[in-house]
Design a protein around this motif. Structure first.
Motif, short mmCIF file in Angstrom:
data_model
loop_
_atom_site.label_atom_id
_atom_site.label_comp_id
_atom_site.label_asym_id
_atom_site.label_seq_id
_atom_site.Cartn_x
_atom_site.Cartn_y
_atom_site.Cartn_z
N ILE A 218 -2.25 0.79 0.21
CA ILE A 218 -1.10 0.85 0.66
C ILE A 218 -1.85 1.66 1.83
O ILE A 218 -2.39 2.24 2.01
CB ILE A 218 -0.16 0.80 -0.26
CG1 ILE A 218 1.63 1.02 1.14
CG2 ILE A 218 0.14 2.69 -0.03
CD1 ILE A 218 2.59 1.92 0.52
N ASP A 219 -0.73 1.41 2.82
CA ASP A 219 -1.35 2.20 4.62
C ASP A 219 0.02 3.46 4.24
O ASP A 219 0.98 3.37 4.44
CB ASP A 219 -1.39 1.74 5.46
CG ASP A 219 -2.36 0.52 5.85
OD1 ASP A 219 -3.51 0.96 4.77
OD2 ASP A 219 -2.39 -0.72 6.49
N THR A 220 -0.61 5.03 4.54
CA THR A 220 0.62 5.55 4.41
C THR A 220 0.02 7.06 5.99
O THR A 220 -1.07 7.01 6.15
CB THR A 220 0.61 6.19 3.65
OG1 THR A 220 2.09 7.28 3.60
CG2 THR A 220 -0.53 7.07 2.91
N VAL A 221 0.53 8.02 6.38
CA VAL A 221 -0.16 9.01 6.91
C VAL A 221 0.68 10.15 6.07
O VAL A 221 1.06 10.57 5.43
CB VAL A 221 1.22 8.60 8.42
CG1 VAL A 221 0.73 9.87 9.36
CG2 VAL A 221 1.41 8.03 9.10
N PHE A 222 -0.59 10.81 6.15
CA PHE A 222 -0.49 12.60 6.06
C PHE A 222 -0.79 13.49 7.60
O PHE A 222 -1.33 13.06 8.27
CB PHE A 222 -1.29 12.31 5.24
CG PHE A 222 -1.52 11.58 4.13
CD1 PHE A 222 -0.01 11.86 2.31
CD2 PHE A 222 -1.67 11.07 2.69
CE1 PHE A 222 -0.02 11.62 1.65
CE2 PHE A 222 -1.41 10.18 2.00
CZ PHE A 222 -0.58 10.67 1.48
N ASN A 223 -0.31 14.25 6.89
CA ASN A 223 0.04 15.72 7.92
C ASN A 223 -1.42 16.19 8.03
O ASN A 223 -1.79 17.32 7.92
CB ASN A 223 0.72 16.54 8.21
CG ASN A 223 0.97 17.55 9.42
OD1 ASN A 223 0.18 16.96 10.25
ND2 ASN A 223 1.47 18.64 9.23
N PHE A 224 -2.83 15.56 7.97
CA PHE A 224 -4.07 16.26 7.69
C PHE A 224 -4.70 14.69 8.03
O PHE A 224 -5.09 13.79 8.53
CB PHE A 224 -4.77 16.83 6.44
CG PHE A 224 -4.79 16.64 5.93
CD1 PHE A 224 -6.25 15.55 5.85
CD2 PHE A 224 -3.86 15.32 4.95
CE1 PHE A 224 -6.40 14.35 5.13
CE2 PHE A 224 -4.39 14.33 3.77
CZ PHE A 224 -5.86 14.54 3.81
#
Length: 351
Positions: A218-224
């Motif tokens: 799965i592709d996701t977004v993190f704040n780093f």
């Protein structure tokens, strides 16, 4: 000022010659490395870095040489007989010290960090050995607080391939765990700034039940970004002061435990230029009186004191980088000590 720049021009070629003798083998190992590239990418920035480093030393030696010459020519005796006070005698010195301090502050906070980026990149590619390169390549057992409620944990991450394994992300509501994402592998996609997690398991915790989801990819977004995982003190030299300050503030919010190495670099950029005033007073007070032995004695005493200052500065930097100490106090400690010496010599010289 002429004596200052002359002293600086003497010290820089010595530093360059020593550096060439140490690194000539590294240069010859790379057949594609040309003379112009070495000068433009490395030695131009090398000179900027060491010219800035040698400024307090060059100023100290220049003041001793210049004042000793005045003293040996009995010009200071004439100035004293004209009832010119020692404080008034220091005015021109402080004007010169102010000009050099402003130049050093601009160099320290803006110019040197930018030039260090190019120099470090060259060193990484052509000079550093494999072991040194590995230090920046791998990050292991790393934890980071992204927001007030989000934490991540990574067992191992390769900053060159932007891939790692054993990744965990936890979301809290106060002290209660609400969501936990675990993945065997994680990869950063530089093109769209997303992360791909593989063999993932997501657990959502509710009041009376838990929901567990899993999947292959799965592709996701993190704040780093992978750059945020590297906390090496050497990287602080490549940031301008505003970038370094923002980096320290963000890292504090993220819960990074020890940032003292970065704080030492930040405080040092101001403390070292300000030392110009302290060293000027000491140098003038030492060379103010005519001594038997002339300039050589004053120069020997001055260089001896300068070595003590550099020694204390290096010790304070090491101690200031230790977790749990006040880095600001340790960085300014050499200036505080020599400031007391300068005050004593100043009042003694006034008599």
């Amino acid at each position: 000022m002429v004596t200052f720049f002359f002293t600086l021009l003497i010290l820089i070629p010595i530093a360059v010659a020593i550096d060439i003798s140490e690194k000539i083998d590294n240069f010859l190992e790379h057949a594609d490395l040309g003379f112009y590239q070495i000068v433009d990418e490395y030695y131009k920035n090398f000179i900027i870095y060491y010219a800035n480093t040698f400024m307090p030393l060059a100023l100290f030696i220049a003041v001793i040489l210049f004042t000793s010459k005045l003293s040996n020519n009995t010009e200071i005796i004439a100035i004293n007989n004209a009832k010119v006070s020692f404080t008034r005698f220091l005015y021109p010195y402080f004007i010169g010290a102010t000009l050099i301090t402003i130049l050093s502050l601009v160099m320290n906070h803006f110019v040197v960090p930018k030039s260090s980026t190019t120099r470090k990149k060259f060193e990484k590619e052509y000079i550093n050995n494999r072991r040194q390169q590995q230090e920046f390549k791998f990050v292991s057992d790393f934890s980071l607080q992204l927001t007030d409620s989000t934490y991540i944990f990574i067992k191992n991450f390769n900053t060159e391939s932007n891939a790692g394994y054993d990744f965990t992300s936890e979301l809290y509501d106060g002290l209660e765990l609400k969501t936990k994402l675990v993945a065997d592998n994680i990869r950063y996609n530089k093109k769209d700034s997303t992360f791909t997690v593989q063999n993932w398991r997501l657990r959502k915790i509710y009041k009376d039940r838990d929901s567990i989801f899993s999947g292959n990819k799965i592709d996701t977004v993190f704040n780093f970004t992978p750059k945020d995982l590297i906390y090496k003190s050497a990287l602080s030299q490549e940031m301008t002061s505003d970038e370094l300050y923002k980096f320290i503030e963000v890292s504090k919010k993220r819960g990074v435990k020890n940032l003292n190495a970065y704080l030492v670099e930040f405080h040092k950029r101001t403390s070292l230029p300000i030392a110009s005033y302290i060293l000027t007073i000491i140098a003038v007070a030492l060379a103010f009186r005519k001594r038997r032995g002339g300039t050589g004695v004053n120069l020997a005493i001055g260089i001896g004191l300068m070595f003590v200052y550099v020694f204390l500065m290096k010790i304070s930097e090491v101690l200031g980088a230790v977790a749990g100490v006040n880095s600001l106090l340790y960085v300014w400690m050499p200036n505080i000590f020599f400031g007391c010496v300068a005050i004593y010599l100043y009042y003694n010289a006034r008599k």
